[in-house]
Design a protein around this motif. Structure first.
Motif, PDB file in Angstrom:
ATOM      1  N   HIS A 135       0.844  -1.199   0.000  1.00 28.47           N
ATOM      2  CA  HIS A 135       0.000   0.000   0.000  1.00 28.47           C
ATOM      3  C   HIS A 135       0.882   1.253   0.000  1.00 28.47           C
ATOM      4  N   ASN A 180      -0.813   4.504  -0.473  1.00 27.54           N
ATOM      5  CA  ASN A 180      -1.673   5.604  -0.039  1.00 27.54           C
ATOM      6  C   ASN A 180      -2.497   5.141   1.151  1.00 27.54           C
ATOM      7  N   VAL A 181      -2.144   5.614   2.311  1.00 25.68           N
ATOM      8  CA  VAL A 181      -2.816   5.126   3.505  1.00 25.68           C
ATOM      9  C   VAL A 181      -3.398   6.288   4.302  1.00 25.68           C
ATOM     10  N   ALA A 182      -4.414   5.960   5.092  1.00 20.78           N
ATOM     11  CA  ALA A 182      -5.038   6.996   5.914  1.00 20.78           C
ATOM     12  C   ALA A 182      -5.103   6.554   7.372  1.00 20.78           C
ATOM     13  N   HIS A 186     -10.404  11.044  -1.802  1.00 20.25           N
ATOM     14  CA  HIS A 186      -9.067  10.479  -2.004  1.00 20.25           C
ATOM     15  C   HIS A 186      -9.161   9.044  -2.501  1.00 20.25           C
ATOM     16  N   VAL A 245      -6.507   6.145  -1.909  1.00 24.09           N
ATOM     17  CA  VAL A 245      -6.250   5.470  -0.629  1.00 24.09           C
ATOM     18  C   VAL A 245      -6.729   4.016  -0.687  1.00 24.09           C
ATOM     19  N   THR A 246      -5.855   3.115  -0.279  1.00 21.82           N
ATOM     20  CA  THR A 246      -6.225   1.693  -0.337  1.00 21.82           C
ATOM     21  C   THR A 246      -6.221   1.019   1.026  1.00 21.82           C
ATOM     22  N   VAL A 288      -6.577   1.817   5.577  1.00 25.62           N
ATOM     23  CA  VAL A 288      -6.591   2.724   6.727  1.00 25.62           C
ATOM     24  C   VAL A 288      -6.108   1.991   7.967  1.00 25.62           C
TER      25      VAL A 288
END
Lengths: 337, 337
Positions: free
Chosen positions: B176, B178-180, B237, B240-241, B243
């Motif tokens: 991953h 793009n993380v949140a 977003h 994002v893949t 969280v």
DNA sequence: TTGTAAGCGTTATCAC
DNA sequence: GTGATAACGCTTACAA
């Protein structure tokens, strides 16, 4: 820091300090201010125990909760929170006692050790040792829930029987002929837990009245149990098209079992019951259910207790809550199977 | 019924009764039995307040909880339950104080009114009035959570920073980019709530270290907020893949938002974080997460407090929990988008 | 082995 | 308007 020290510093007697604190007799403005100044700067506050000893009351309520080992349900937690909050609003502290039976040391300490002015009891059984015990001691108490013969005691409770009856009628009106009740855990019911028995009674009454086929099952207070319970139900009784439940903690699991079976709510299967509001609202789809007003009930329990403490054994008062069933989206016409 | 009455009925002096109760000096078997008989038949128990007044200790712990108006999270509740239980095991009672700030009357009563021998504080902020206050009074206390500079105090806490860092590394390892971070509520974070800040710090560190694109959002402590939060996240977003979250109460809502978006976990989207075990297990699919050991932490807090009361201001002790991340089924390789 | 008495920190009754 | 002083119910030196 005690009252004598304050008195010394202010150059007055202890009684005068006591009187400015309580306002129970007039004190000349000059000395009052002087004393207050000393109190403020030493942030003195009277020793609560000494005061309790002298006054004969503790300004503390006891709250008996189920032993914490068995995780408390959201509903129980809601009661605890609202009781604590309501007590704080009237400057009462709350002493917690996690006790199941009557023999608990914690229960004994609180009740006979005169640590509290009154007690609120939760998780009442139809026959409950603790209330007989409390009755004998003469300590004011109110119960959340009620025994089989609650006459002479103060209580608040939810009308589980009536509410479940109405749920079943609602289902019957929608054409469901095979309905089930998902009750609380078998142990609880076996122990004579009131809501479990009353829900069952209400269910049986409505089933009889509407000439339905009714099935009742006990179910542990958690999601996993709910899942297992509905799985079995579906497998063993495929004719069932709707359930009523009083077991909110099982709801997420019930939902999963229905999903797994490929059943869509409410098209293929209806659910209703009596649970705390946020459980109903968080369900998908939102649950048609009677919302237990935990906040009001806890507040009312405190209010009844305070009255009972003040009045000293006057008429017991009670309040049975029968909240409306909020029509949301989890019940629909019976499917033609 | 008091000790004098017991003495009178048994035909002895009050001190003798007191001594059979405490066992602090030998009493002849004969009188001991006679006195015990009288005690039993009148089920007498010493007045806890009088005893506390004389002994200078109350055998009671204070537990300061967040004001109940804002519904307590399951984690907070877990702490309360385990503290109460652990205290009961060593015959200590627990007095609850629902207070946010330092000015709360309930807090004042408990702390300066000497109603308790020690205090356990929850929901600690990086800068916390209550701990400075408590520090000044000299009343023993331990915190669940810790301030920015906790030196010299006793505490237990979860290593949110380290744990979230590890979660992000785990996600990065799976590809991953793009993380949140779904944090606790904006108010909490704004108020300087420790876990919120530390989670953020850990997140930022890991994102930097692994050269990811990181996004952090605050989210209210309930399912509805979680749903809204993930909806927005997905809309604003789309890259994002995965969280990581420290907001267990938001989990059911997050799940729903993902469903609504047609995303399947973990194929299209991964979730991980630090939450109480039952939240992780009830998630579908079961959540890969660090399970906060609430039970142990509450027990340990009581144990530290008891030591601190006994020792009187000796070395402050603490314990930082860093439970392993349980690999379950909610994280998987980043989808090729 | 047991009893007497002082004192914990308040509040409230009586005097002045 | 204010100050002694006796409780409240208990524990614990100190005496006997």
């Amino acid at each position: 820091m005690n009252i004598g020290e304050i008195a010394r510093r202010a150059g007055v007697s202890r009684s005068t300090v006591s009187y400015v604190l309580s306002g129970k007799r007039p004190v000349s403005e000059a000395t009052r201010r002087r004393i207050q100044a000393v109190i403020d700067e030493s942030d003195y506050r009277p020793n609560a125990n000494a005061r309790a000893l002298k006054e004969g009351r503790t300004r503390t309520l006891g709250l008996v909760i189920p032993p914490a080992s068995q995780r408390l349900t959201d509903m129980q937690l809601g009661f605890v929170a609202s009781v604590v909050e309501a007590a704080a609003r009237v400057d009462l502290d709350v002493l917690l006692s996690p006790s199941g039976g009557d023999h608990d040391r914690s229960f004994e300490r609180i009740v006979t050790g005169r640590r509290v002015d009154g007690v609120i009891l939760m998780e009442i059984r139809l026959e409950d040792d603790r209330v007989t015990r409390l009755r004998r001691t003469g300590l004011p108490f109110v119960t959340i829930g009620r025994t089989a013969r609650p006459g002479g005691t103060s209580w608040v409770d939810v009308d589980y029987a009536g509410l479940i009856t109405r749920c079943v009628h609602h289902l019957a009106d929608l054409g469901h002929r095979n309905v089930a009740l998902v009750n609380r855990s078998a142990e609880l019911v076996a122990a004579g837990y009131g809501p479990g028995h009353r829900a069952l009674a209400g269910f049986a009454a409505a089933v009889r009245e509407r000439d339905l086929t009714g099935l009742d099952v006990c179910c542990g207070d958690d999601a996993a149990a709910g899942e297992a319970c509905v799985e079995e139900l579906l497998a063993a009784h495929p004719a069932v098209t709707a359930v009523a439940t009083v077991n909110e903690a099982a709801l997420p699991g019930m939902r999963r079992a229905l999903d797994a079976a490929g059943l869509v709510v409410p098209r293929d299967f209806s659910i209703t019951g009596v649970v705390a509001r946020h459980w109903a609202e968080d369900f998908r789809p939102p649950l048609t259910a009677a919302d237990v007003p935990m906040l009001e009930m806890g507040t009312e329990a405190v209010s009844l207790l305070v009255q009972s403490i003040a009045a000293g054994e006057t008429a017991a008062r009670h309040r049975l809550y029968s909240p409306p069933i909020s029509l949301r989206a989890s019940t629909g016409p019976a499917p033609a199977r």
